[in-house]
Design an enzyme around this catalytic site. Structure first.
Site, short mmCIF file in Angstrom:
data_model
loop_
_atom_site.label_atom_id
_atom_site.label_comp_id
_atom_site.label_asym_id
_atom_site.label_seq_id
_atom_site.Cartn_x
_atom_site.Cartn_y
_atom_site.Cartn_z
N HIS A 196 0.83 -1.21 0.00
CA HIS A 196 0.00 0.00 0.00
C HIS A 196 0.87 1.26 0.00
O HIS A 196 0.68 2.17 -0.82
CB HIS A 196 -0.91 -0.03 1.24
CG HIS A 196 -1.78 1.17 1.41
ND1 HIS A 196 -3.11 1.18 1.07
CD2 HIS A 196 -1.52 2.42 1.90
CE1 HIS A 196 -3.63 2.36 1.34
NE2 HIS A 196 -2.67 3.15 1.85
N GLU A 197 1.84 1.29 0.91
CA GLU A 197 2.67 2.50 1.03
C GLU A 197 3.61 2.68 -0.17
O GLU A 197 3.86 3.80 -0.60
CB GLU A 197 3.45 2.48 2.34
CG GLU A 197 2.59 2.43 3.60
CD GLU A 197 1.58 3.57 3.71
OE1 GLU A 197 1.77 4.62 3.05
OE2 GLU A 197 0.59 3.42 4.45
N HIS A 243 1.80 4.46 -2.80
CA HIS A 243 1.87 5.92 -2.65
C HIS A 243 3.22 6.45 -3.15
O HIS A 243 3.28 7.47 -3.84
CB HIS A 243 1.71 6.31 -1.17
CG HIS A 243 0.33 6.21 -0.64
ND1 HIS A 243 -0.78 6.66 -1.32
CD2 HIS A 243 -0.13 5.73 0.56
CE1 HIS A 243 -1.86 6.46 -0.58
NE2 HIS A 243 -1.49 5.90 0.56
#
Length: 284
Positions: free
Chosen positions: A200-201, A204
């Site tokens: 997920h990170e 980003h």
């Protein structure tokens, strides 16, 4: 303002014996800052470019994005319970990233691992000082930090690719991804210990927004093939449709939602294109 869960349960304390206690169930929380107006503007520019390329049918072969990863284990003591990850935990996290991003032509290579025992840094105190001491490589290299706890009880946070990241600048120094040590494969964070917080990170870090960005109105996450979503998901709510007036069910299996690790499965073709667009624009 931070991208983060509004409903965060208190974590269970870890015993001093070194045994890794199972942390209490909670809602995913991401501490990544809202994208800047500049970044959203660039997302719109890239979306228009991607649409023109798709419409023209002029699709050319693209190179795989190869990312060197500098893995920084920042612990409160030399125990797994206090964040001192084993070599296997480190390599297992890299394996998860490779498995999740492989369909999108992104590959990760572990370029180095270091371990630091610093109680303050392990609890996300003085981020810039920590990163100034530990950061390695260039702007296209991923610096991945694991820590015992993060600001606002987040499970992770990252910095979007952007302009102005000259060597030595604050933008350059702080760049990277931070995740709770308990979220790596085999960690103690219930519901979030399959390594997907890292996925997920890193999403980003490669330029992607949350799928629920903007709610049910407007252009949302600036990616056309992620259905509109009123708010983040929790658990794995099959069939959830928080924007009934918009096409599609909520993208609960998308890595950029807030679902449990076991629910995550995919990025969309549009997110795939955006990853490569942002890489070419800012990190290549």
């Amino acid at each position: 303002m931070l991208f983060k869960s509004l409903f965060v349960a208190a974590a269970t304390a870890v015993g001093v014996s070194g045994h890794v206690a199972r942390e209490a169930p909670r809602t995913f929380g991401c501490g990544t800052h809202e994208p800047s107006a500049e970044h959203v503007g660039m997302s719109k520019v890239l979306a228009a470019q991607e649409a023109r390329v798709l419409e023209s049918g002029n699709l050319t072969a693209r190179a795989t994005i190869n990312v060197n990863v500098y893995f920084h284990v920042v612990a409160a003591s030399q125990t797994v319970a206090n964040g001192y990850l084993t070599d296997k935990m480190v390599t297992d996290q890299i394996a998860v990233l490779n498995r999740d991003f492989a369909p999108h032509d992104v590959a990760f290579r572990l370029a180095g691992t270091d371990r630091t025992v610093n109680t303050g840094w392990a609890r996300d105190s003085n981020e810039i000082a920590m990163k100034r001491a530990l950061r390695k490589g260039t702007y296209k290299d991923l610096n991945l930090y694991t820590q015992v706890s993060l600001t606002d009880n987040a499970l992770g946070y990252a910095y979007f690719p952007t302009s102005g990241a000259t060597s030595g600048s604050t933008t350059f120094i702080r760049d990277g991804v931070s995740i709770k040590a308990q979220t790596v494969p085999g960690g103690s964070q219930a519901g979030f210990n399959l390594g997907k917080t890292g996925t997920h990170e890193v999403g980003h870090w490669l330029g992607l927004y949350h799928t629920f960005q903007g709610g049910c109105t407007g252009s949302g996450d600036q990616v056309s093939d992620t259905p509109a979503q009123a708010s983040f998901s929790s658990g794995c709510p099959i069939g959830r449709d928080s924007c009934p007036g918009q096409a599609g069910l909520d993208p609960i299996h998308n890595y950029m939602d807030y679902s449990d690790d076991s629910c995550y499965e995919e990025f969309t073709p549009g997110q795939d294109a955006r990853i490569h667009s942002f890489w070419t624009t800012y990190r290549a």
